[in-house]
Motif scaffolding. Structure first.
Motif, PDB file in Angstrom:
ATOM      1  N   ARG A  97       0.792  -1.208   0.062  1.00 31.62           N
ATOM      2  CA  ARG A  97       0.030  -0.040  -0.008  1.00 31.62           C
ATOM      3  C   ARG A  97       0.824   1.273   0.012  1.00 31.62           C
ATOM      4  N   ALA A 124      -3.845   3.370  -2.875  1.00 36.19           N
ATOM      5  CA  ALA A 124      -4.335   1.962  -2.647  1.00 36.19           C
ATOM      6  C   ALA A 124      -4.726   1.875  -1.236  1.00 36.19           C
ATOM      7  N   ARG A 125      -5.704   1.186  -0.880  1.00 36.30           N
ATOM      8  CA  ARG A 125      -6.220   1.060   0.459  1.00 36.30           C
ATOM      9  C   ARG A 125      -6.488  -0.422   0.818  1.00 36.30           C
ATOM     10  N   TYR A 144      -7.508  -6.083  -3.671  1.00 40.12           N
ATOM     11  CA  TYR A 144      -6.547  -5.216  -4.162  1.00 40.12           C
ATOM     12  C   TYR A 144      -7.066  -4.430  -5.092  1.00 40.12           C
TER      13      TYR A 144
END
Length: 438
Positions: free
Chosen positions: A291, A306-307, A399
């Protein structure tokens, strides 16, 4: 060989062969992309979300069918199996609503594998023989030869990983534009060896440093069309992902000190808790560093957000494998029973089973052996199939759906890049068993 794929016309990810709007064509000149009206409105959105449209049932049957063909062809079909599965996962992943494309060729993979096998056969047959001769001549034993031979494979392992990533990127498109990766496998090899040596000498304290610099080397050599990616940030930012590992270490030290030094055996509970936390810490480190690194990547103004959630990935992995093991308990039991039949079919022990024992004793030994082998391969086939449905797919989906692309207007600067001819494909990764996964 033409690169246009039938997967440009239909997507297998939905299980229904729905049309996929893949524009522009890779044959368009650079100046014509993106074409007029490619956006729904005159002003592009500020972010592009990523969708994942793959269905569990579709990937289950695809993995089962291609896995069965791989077993029936004694492993030859695995190059086609991997290609079909990658096309499925790529087409199911849709940044900004447009699916990725995978245009790899199974014949490339087969040829690359054969080339790698020839080179590795020379290494095993000639180099190892020479090492064995020197080891017996100087040390009167073969342990030194085994150690040097193992160390000699490590550079090939790093070389294979870089080449495999380069090949996958070279055969991946988005919006008709190719990804690519600059040559640099041997540069990656010596850097990886150096960073691993430093990490081991510091007892793992500089692991984040290794993670950052190796990823930066790969990212800075990655291209989308004519735009090069850049890995920003500093390696020290990855230390925030190590807190579960360091906490587990402190728990283990405290538990051992109390149990061994102070005489409190109950403190071994802390050691057990440290092992559990360390397992979570490994997953946390992998997900969190992914991440952080993704959030510091950029390409000519385009950035990523991104989380992914570490606990979610952990639950998918643990529960998915646990469910697979429960489902395969019956085939495993049958396999154990089949091994027992083969082992004792011609002995007096089978008389204790009455008519069943007499029936089994009358069966030909080759038949029992064939049944056992079939069950053995069936278990591996089912394991791979269920893990695709219960582990790989939900992990990939998590993802994908937690990734957004910021400032997509920067895509107007992207033009097509030349096709990267990659004759040996992922041969070394396949031969060293690094390329069996998606």
């Amino acid at each position: 060989m033409p690169e246009t794929s039938a997967w440009e016309k239909a997507s297998p990810a939905t299980g229904g062969g729905q049309p996929v709007p893949l524009t522009p064509s890779a044959s368009l000149p650079a100046a014509s992309w993106p074409p007029p009206g490619s956006y729904a409105s005159p002003t592009p959105p500020e972010t592009l979300t990523t969708d994942f449209v793959g269905k569990r049932r579709a990937v289950f049957w695809l993995a089962l069918k291609t896995g069965a063909l791989t077993v029936l062809t004694l492993g030859l079909y695995r190059f086609w199996m991997k290609t079909r599965l990658r096309r499925w996962y790529w087409s199911a992943t849709r940044p900004g609503g447009t699916p990725l494309e995978y245009v790899g060729d199974p014949y490339e993979k087969l040829l690359g594998f054969l080339i790698a096998v020839v080179i590795l056969a020379f290494y095993i047959g000639v180099v190892n023989l020479a090492l064995m001769f020197v080891s017996f001549s100087l040390f009167q034993q073969n342990y030194m030869a085994y150690a040097v031979s193992f160390l000699g494979v490590i550079p090939l392992w790093f070389y294979a990983r870089y080449r495999a990533r380069r090949y996958v990127l070279a055969r991946t498109r988005w919006r008709g534009v190719r990804f690519g990766m600059a040559p640099g496998a041997w540069g990656y090899v010596w850097r990886a060896l150096l960073h691993w040596t430093i990490t081991l000498l510091t007892l793992g304290l500089l692991w984040p440093r290794m993670t950052f610099w190796l990823e930066k080397y790969r990212t800075d050599r990655t291209w989308f069309g004519n735009v090069r990616l850049n890995q920003g940030g500093r390696w020290t930012m990855l230390y925030r992902a190590t807190w579960p590992m360091f906490t587990a270490l402190l728990l283990a030290v405290a538990g051992l000190a109390l149990a061994e030094g102070a005489g409190y055996p109950e403190a071994y509970v802390l050691v057990l808790a440290a092992w559990v936390l360390a397992a979570y810490g490994y997953v946390y480190y992998r997900v969190e560093t992914t991440r952080i690194l993704a959030n510091h990547k950029s390409a000519s103004g385009l950035t990523l957000t991104a989380r992914p959630r570490p606990f979610r990935i952990l639950m998918i992995t643990v529960l998915g494998h646990l469910a697979t093991a429960v489902v395969l308990a019956v085939p495993l039991g049958l396999l154990a029973f089949g091994i027992m039949l083969v082992q004792f079919s011609q002995t007096e022990i089978m008389q204790d089973f009455g008519e069943l024992g007499a029936l089994v004793s009358a069966l030909p030994q080759p038949l029992l052996l064939a049944v056992g082998v079939a069950l053995y391969f069936a278990i591996f086939l089912l394991w791979a199939t269920f893990t695709h449905a219960w582990v790989t797919l939900p992990t990939w989906r998590h993802y994908a759906t937690t990734l957004t692309l910021d400032n997509p207007a920067a895509l107007t600067q992207v033009s097509q890049r030349a096709r990267d001819e990659f004759h040996e494909a992922e041969g070394f990764a396949e031969a060293l068993d690094l390329g069996a996964a998606i």
